[in-house]
Enzyme design. Structure first.
Site, mmCIF file in Angstrom:
data_model
loop_
_atom_site.group_PDB
_atom_site.id
_atom_site.type_symbol
_atom_site.label_atom_id
_atom_site.label_comp_id
_atom_site.label_asym_id
_atom_site.label_seq_id
_atom_site.Cartn_x
_atom_site.Cartn_y
_atom_site.Cartn_z
ATOM 1 N N CYS A 192 0.829 -0.871 -0.047
ATOM 2 C CA CYS A 192 0.032 -0.075 -0.184
ATOM 3 C C CYS A 192 1.018 1.192 -0.048
ATOM 4 O O CYS A 192 2.129 0.771 -0.427
ATOM 5 C CB CYS A 192 -0.816 0.139 1.352
ATOM 6 S SG CYS A 192 -1.505 -1.647 1.509
HETATM 7 N N1 GLN Z 1 -0.539 -6.292 4.412
HETATM 8 C C1 GLN Z 1 -1.499 -5.998 4.079
HETATM 9 C C2 GLN Z 1 -3.047 -6.020 3.771
HETATM 10 O O1 GLN Z 1 -3.167 -7.323 2.946
HETATM 11 C C3 GLN Z 1 -1.000 -4.084 3.566
HETATM 12 C C4 GLN Z 1 -1.372 -4.509 2.194
HETATM 13 C C5 GLN Z 1 0.267 -3.452 1.500
HETATM 14 O O2 GLN Z 1 0.811 -3.601 2.090
HETATM 15 N N2 GLN Z 1 -0.272 -3.786 -0.077
HETATM 16 O O3 GLN Z 1 -3.769 -4.804 3.029
#
Ligand code: GLN
Length: 236
Positions: free
Chosen positions: A2
């Site tokens: 994210c």
């Molecule tokens: N693992 C977290 C999720 O699934 C954050 C994912 C991310 O940083 N892309 O939301």
């Protein structure tokens, strides 16, 4: 991974941080520039802030499992949401994690707002009845909340030791403190005359953006900015 952004400073509109910048979170939801894992962040978004009104210490949140770029209601209201302290995120869900607003950052314990940019093996995290979702980030948030923010660095080092493949970029704020870790992904800081931005990546091409080195913690308060190295183990 994210992308997330935090603000601590003078009251500004949420749209000026999230929607208006040329490479802000809205654009990062479909075209991030520095993202190493995943191509886009279309699995939801969340904005948390402390309202700019006396006596309201409650973190306020607006989260959605839909892409940020298409949210006309948020676009309409964001220019009049003003805050001294904001935590916002766009999500690229890790495979196997639920696609729902409750799995979308920022998470809260009623005092802090927390975003996680990364991935962690849920087996190394304690089960928590207070976690908002079974998503890895929600379990990590619950673990961080229960340990307390003064132990944030220790918590990240310990989780990182338990899962060496984990990426643990955390962003937390409580209205007067803004704290972030760089552990496996990018983190940048912009010192503005009216406040400080911490973000997964710069929201524009201002030459004043600086990269935070990996495995570091940065804390922003009214007293200034403190950068601390996160060691693998205490005393090393
Ligand atoms: N693992 C977290 C999720 O699934 C954050 C994912 C991310 O940083 N892309 O939301």
């Amino acid at each position: 991974m994210c992308r997330h952004l935090g603000w601590l400073g003078a009251p500004v509109s949420v749209s000026s941080l999230v929607l208006d910048p040329p490479q802000g979170l809205r654009v990062q939801s479909y075209a991030p520039r520095r993202q190493k894992h995943g191509l886009m962040n279309a699995d939801g978004w969340g904005v948390g802030f402390f309202a700019d009104s006396v006596g309201d210490a409650t973190p306020r949140r607006w989260r959605s499992p839909a892409p940020l770029w298409g949210d006309a209601s948020f676009e309409s209201v964001a220019p009049v949401l003003r805050s001294r302290c904001v935590v916002a995120a766009v999500r690229s869900a890790t495979v196997g994690m639920p696609l729902e607003a409750s799995a979308t950052a920022p998470f809260t314990d009623g005092q802090w707002l927390l975003s996680h940019n990364g991935v962690v093996d849920r087996k190394v995290l304690p089960l928590s009845p207070t976690a908002e979702s079974v998503c890895d980030s929600a379990l990590l948030a619950a673990a961080v909340f229960s340990r307390g923010m003064d132990a944030l660095g220790d918590t990240i080092v310990e989780v990182g030791a338990a899962d060496p493949r984990a990426r643990l970029n955390i962003l937390v704020a409580n209205g007067s403190r803004l704290v972030a870790t760089a552990w496996g992904d990018t983190l940048s800081i912009l010192r503005r005359v009216d406040g400080v931005v911490l973000a997964s990546e710069p929201y524009d091409d201002d030459p004043d953006w600086e990269d935070i080195p990996d495995r570091h913690l940065v804390e922003v308060t009214a007293d200034g900015i403190v950068l601390t190295a996160l060691n693998r183990s205490k005393g090393s």
